[in-house]
Motif scaffolding. Structure first.
Motif, PDB file in Angstrom:
ATOM      1  N   GLU A  90       0.846  -1.191   0.000  1.00 13.89           N
ATOM      2  CA  GLU A  90       0.000   0.000   0.000  1.00 13.89           C
ATOM      3  C   GLU A  90       0.883   1.244   0.000  1.00 13.89           C
ATOM      4  OE1 GLU A  90      -3.883   0.507   2.521  1.00 13.89           O
ATOM      5  OE2 GLU A  90      -2.214   1.213   3.745  1.00 13.89           O
ATOM      6  N   SER A  91       0.511   2.227  -0.811  1.00  9.86           N
ATOM      7  CA  SER A  91       1.272   3.479  -0.847  1.00  9.86           C
ATOM      8  C   SER A  91       0.353   4.617  -1.244  1.00  9.86           C
ATOM      9  CB  SER A  91       2.438   3.378  -1.835  1.00  9.86           C
ATOM     10  OG  SER A  91       1.952   3.163  -3.146  1.00  9.86           O
ATOM     11  N   VAL A  92       0.775   5.836  -0.923  1.00  7.30           N
ATOM     12  CA  VAL A  92      -0.004   7.000  -1.346  1.00  7.30           C
ATOM     13  C   VAL A  92       0.511   7.454  -2.706  1.00  7.30           C
ATOM     14  CG1 VAL A  92      -0.538   7.709   0.991  1.00  7.30           C
ATOM     15  CG2 VAL A  92       1.498   8.615  -0.103  1.00  7.30           C
ATOM     16  N   GLY A  93      -0.403   7.987  -3.517  1.00  4.58           N
ATOM     17  CA  GLY A  93      -0.032   8.405  -4.853  1.00  4.58           C
ATOM     18  C   GLY A  93      -0.886   9.566  -5.319  1.00  4.58           C
ATOM     19  N   GLY A  94      -1.085   9.629  -6.623  1.00  5.59           N
ATOM     20  CA  GLY A  94      -1.769  10.768  -7.239  1.00  5.59           C
ATOM     21  C   GLY A  94      -0.725  11.695  -7.826  1.00  5.59           C
ATOM     22  N   VAL A  95      -0.878  12.061  -9.099  1.00  2.05           N
ATOM     23  CA  VAL A  95       0.154  12.849  -9.786  1.00  2.05           C
ATOM     24  C   VAL A  95       0.420  14.173  -9.074  1.00  2.05           C
ATOM     25  CG1 VAL A  95       0.698  14.096 -11.907  1.00  2.05           C
ATOM     26  CG2 VAL A  95      -0.194  11.774 -12.034  1.00  2.05           C
ATOM     27  N   ALA A  96      -0.631  14.953  -8.799  1.00  3.57           N
ATOM     28  CA  ALA A  96      -0.421  16.248  -8.137  1.00  3.57           C
ATOM     29  C   ALA A  96       0.213  16.067  -6.766  1.00  3.57           C
ATOM     30  CB  ALA A  96      -1.740  17.003  -8.020  1.00  3.57           C
ATOM     31  N   GLY A 307       6.324   6.478 -10.451  1.00  2.00           N
ATOM     32  CA  GLY A 307       6.764   7.751  -9.876  1.00  2.00           C
ATOM     33  C   GLY A 307       7.906   8.424 -10.606  1.00  2.00           C
ATOM     34  N   ALA A 308       8.522   7.729 -11.580  1.00  2.00           N
ATOM     35  CA  ALA A 308       9.672   8.321 -12.265  1.00  2.00           C
ATOM     36  C   ALA A 308       9.258   9.554 -13.064  1.00  2.00           C
ATOM     37  CB  ALA A 308      10.334   7.292 -13.178  1.00  2.00           C
ATOM     38  N   GLY A 309       8.112   9.495 -13.720  1.00  2.00           N
ATOM     39  CA  GLY A 309       7.636  10.648 -14.484  1.00  2.00           C
ATOM     40  C   GLY A 309       7.354  11.848 -13.602  1.00  2.00           C
ATOM     41  N   ASP A 310       6.735  11.604 -12.453  1.00  2.00           N
ATOM     42  CA  ASP A 310       6.449  12.691 -11.509  1.00  2.00           C
ATOM     43  C   ASP A 310       7.746  13.267 -10.946  1.00  2.00           C
ATOM     44  OD1 ASP A 310       3.784  12.073 -11.941  1.00  2.00           O
ATOM     45  OD2 ASP A 310       3.633  10.805 -10.170  1.00  2.00           O
ATOM     46  N   GLN A 342      15.408   3.572  -9.386  1.00  2.00           N
ATOM     47  CA  GLN A 342      16.200   2.649  -8.566  1.00  2.00           C
ATOM     48  C   GLN A 342      15.618   2.455  -7.165  1.00  2.00           C
ATOM     49  OE1 GLN A 342      20.539   3.563  -8.880  1.00  2.00           O
ATOM     50  NE2 GLN A 342      19.913   4.998 -10.454  1.00  2.00           N
ATOM     51  N   SER A 343      14.446   3.046  -6.920  1.00  3.85           N
ATOM     52  CA  SER A 343      13.807   2.973  -5.601  1.00  3.85           C
ATOM     53  C   SER A 343      12.485   2.217  -5.700  1.00  3.85           C
ATOM     54  CB  SER A 343      13.560   4.392  -5.073  1.00  3.85           C
ATOM     55  OG  SER A 343      12.739   4.366  -3.929  1.00  3.85           O
ATOM     56  N   ASP A 344      12.099   1.550  -4.616  1.00 10.78           N
ATOM     57  CA  ASP A 344      10.798   0.880  -4.590  1.00 10.78           C
ATOM     58  C   ASP A 344       9.701   1.816  -4.092  1.00 10.78           C
ATOM     59  OD1 ASP A 344      11.545   1.073  -1.940  1.00 10.78           O
ATOM     60  OD2 ASP A 344      11.014  -0.985  -1.416  1.00 10.78           O
ATOM     61  N   LYS A 345      10.065   3.074  -3.846  1.00  8.29           N
ATOM     62  CA  LYS A 345       9.108   4.084  -3.390  1.00  8.29           C
ATOM     63  C   LYS A 345       8.721   4.995  -4.547  1.00  8.29           C
ATOM     64  CE  LYS A 345       9.600   2.681   0.884  1.00  8.29           C
ATOM     65  NZ  LYS A 345       8.533   1.874   1.542  1.00  8.29           N
ATOM     66  N   THR A 346       7.477   5.479  -4.527  1.00  7.70           N
ATOM     67  CA  THR A 346       7.003   6.394  -5.562  1.00  7.70           C
ATOM     68  C   THR A 346       7.786   7.707  -5.522  1.00  7.70           C
ATOM     69  OG1 THR A 346       4.798   5.427  -5.401  1.00  7.70           O
ATOM     70  CG2 THR A 346       4.958   7.542  -6.502  1.00  7.70           C
ATOM     71  N   VAL A 347       8.118   8.155  -4.298  1.00  7.00           N
ATOM     72  CA  VAL A 347       8.967   9.328  -4.096  1.00  7.00           C
ATOM     73  C   VAL A 347      10.150   8.889  -3.243  1.00  7.00           C
ATOM     74  CG1 VAL A 347       9.125  11.663  -3.164  1.00  7.00           C
ATOM     75  CG2 VAL A 347       6.973  10.882  -4.179  1.00  7.00           C
ATOM     76  N   ARG A 348      11.354   9.154  -3.701  1.00  6.54           N
ATOM     77  CA  ARG A 348      12.538   8.713  -2.950  1.00  6.54           C
ATOM     78  C   ARG A 348      12.562   9.335  -1.561  1.00  6.54           C
ATOM     79  NH1 ARG A 348      17.407   6.302  -5.539  1.00  6.54           N
ATOM     80  NH2 ARG A 348      18.336   6.747  -3.507  1.00  6.54           N
ATOM     81  N   MET A 349      12.821   8.499  -0.564  1.00  8.01           N
ATOM     82  CA  MET A 349      12.836   8.971   0.823  1.00  8.01           C
ATOM     83  C   MET A 349      14.032   9.863   1.110  1.00  8.01           C
ATOM     84  SD  MET A 349      10.073   7.531   1.928  1.00  8.01           S
ATOM     85  CE  MET A 349      10.122   7.572   3.711  1.00  8.01           C
TER      86      MET A 349
END
Length: 362
Positions: A90-96, A307-310, A342-349
């Motif tokens: 589970e993760s949070v997302g949404g382009v904006a 998340g790479a595009g964002d 290279q990260s498993d997160k949508t936004v790198r920590m």
């Protein structure tokens, strides 16, 4: 009140005209976190409107999606019509929201304008996001469910079926934006994604154009291109991928000469600058009647493309809004995209302004 809230309250008592930036610096916290704390105190009636609550200038405002993404990975062969053992993430997302978090982690002052439900997923999004962005413009709707995307994957990671509940974004109406016009007109930049209805995108574009506010459109997917305005007059940066451009222009894009033609068409529609992202083939940029191709960063061990595009959009905007040249801003975007792959997160920590600068110098 907790201890931090007491410190905020004490500062306000001593000088109610301190700016939020001055208060944040004295308390050693981010301005976004402080703004959210002030909002909580106002809602509880602990404080009322004072000078520091006035709309702040030079903040970026991101309008669009904020949702929860869930992936169910089936263990073993898929069996239809019965229960399948599965692992869930589970993760949070949404382009904006993703763009807002990236920009917030890079030290920019940013507010998110979206709609979420008064439910578990809404709480999850707020808890994960509010340290990096101002949440005062988020509208919580009691009778709606927070946007969600659920994917069922087989044992090889291939998509079996996906379900998207995004109806809450129909509430992202021009009327909702009009409620926040006083704040919107102070923005240093407005970024909108196509989770918003077409009339909202049109309203925001016209609003920004009339006030000379930099305006950015970031599509979400090819099907969402129906939410695009008929023209791009007033659009400072239009950032899309090949599929989205094909859908909008109704033309096939399979070669670099066709990419250039597409960018020219988007310029003719009114966009000042166009960025056409091409995955492993980099990005084509049309700016000031010049079209330039930038190669993608060589990326080893790709973990997740999500998340790479964002990340590209965010680092690029971070660059241009902080006085980098278009060329350097594009390079920042490509670096951030590569690191996110290279990260498993949508936004790198570990994304920070300092780390991004160090990655650029490697």
């Amino acid at each position: 009140m907790n201890e931090k809230e007491k410190l905020v309250f004490q500062l306000i008592q001593e000088n109610p005209y301190l700016s939020q930036q001055e208060m944040a610096e004295q308390l050693g916290m981010s301005r976004s976190a402080l703004a959210n704390m002030i909002s909580t105190l106002i809602k509880r009636g602990e404080i009322i409107g004072r000078a520091y609550v006035l709309p702040e200038k030079n903040q970026i405002i991101a309008i669009g999606g904020a949702n929860v993404d869930r992936k169910f990975s089936i263990v073993g062969n898929v069996q239809l019509g019965t229960s399948n053992p599965a692992k869930v993430s589970e993760s949070v997302g949404g382009v904006a929201r993703n763009i807002a978090e990236n920009l917030g982690r890079l030290g920019n002052h940013i507010s998110l304008l979206t709609t979420i439900g008064d439910d578990h997923d809404g709480v999850l999004i707020e808890q994960h996001s509010k340290a990096y962005m101002n949440f005062e413009l988020v509208d919580k709707l009691k009778d709606e469910k927070t946007g969600s995307y659920t994917a069922i994957l087989d044992q090889h990671g291939e998509l079996v079926i996906a379900m998207a509940n995004m109806s809450i974004y129909n509430q992202l109406s021009p009327e909702l934006l009009k409620k926040h016009e006083v704040i919107l007109q102070k923005a240093s930049c407005i970024v909108i994604d196509l989770n918003c209805p077409a009339e909202t995108v049109q309203y925001a574009k016209d609003f920004a154009s009339q006030r000379n506010i930099p305006f950015v459109i970031v599509p979400v997917s090819s099907p969402k291109m129906v939410h695009m305005p008929t023209d791009l007059n007033g659009v400072s940066y239009f950032i899309c991928n090949r599929d989205e451009a094909e859908t909008y222009l109704n033309m096939e894009l399979t070669s670099f000469s066709q990419y250039e033609k597409a960018i020219q068409q988007l310029h003719l529609k009114g966009a000042k600058s166009v960025l056409l992202t091409l995955g492993e083939n980099g990005v084509m940029v049309g700016h000031e009647e010049k079209i330039t191709h930038y190669k993608a960063m060589r990326t080893s061990q790709i973990v997740d493309v999500t998340g790479a595009g964002d990340a590209f959009v965010s680092a690029f905007l971070h660059g241009v809004l902080n006085n980098e040249s278009i060329e350097e801003a594009v390079k920042l975007g490509l670096i951030s995209a590569s690191k996110t792959l290279q990260s498993d997160k949508t936004v790198r920590m570990d994304l920070t302004k300092q780390n991004l600068s160090e990655w650029r110098n490697l």
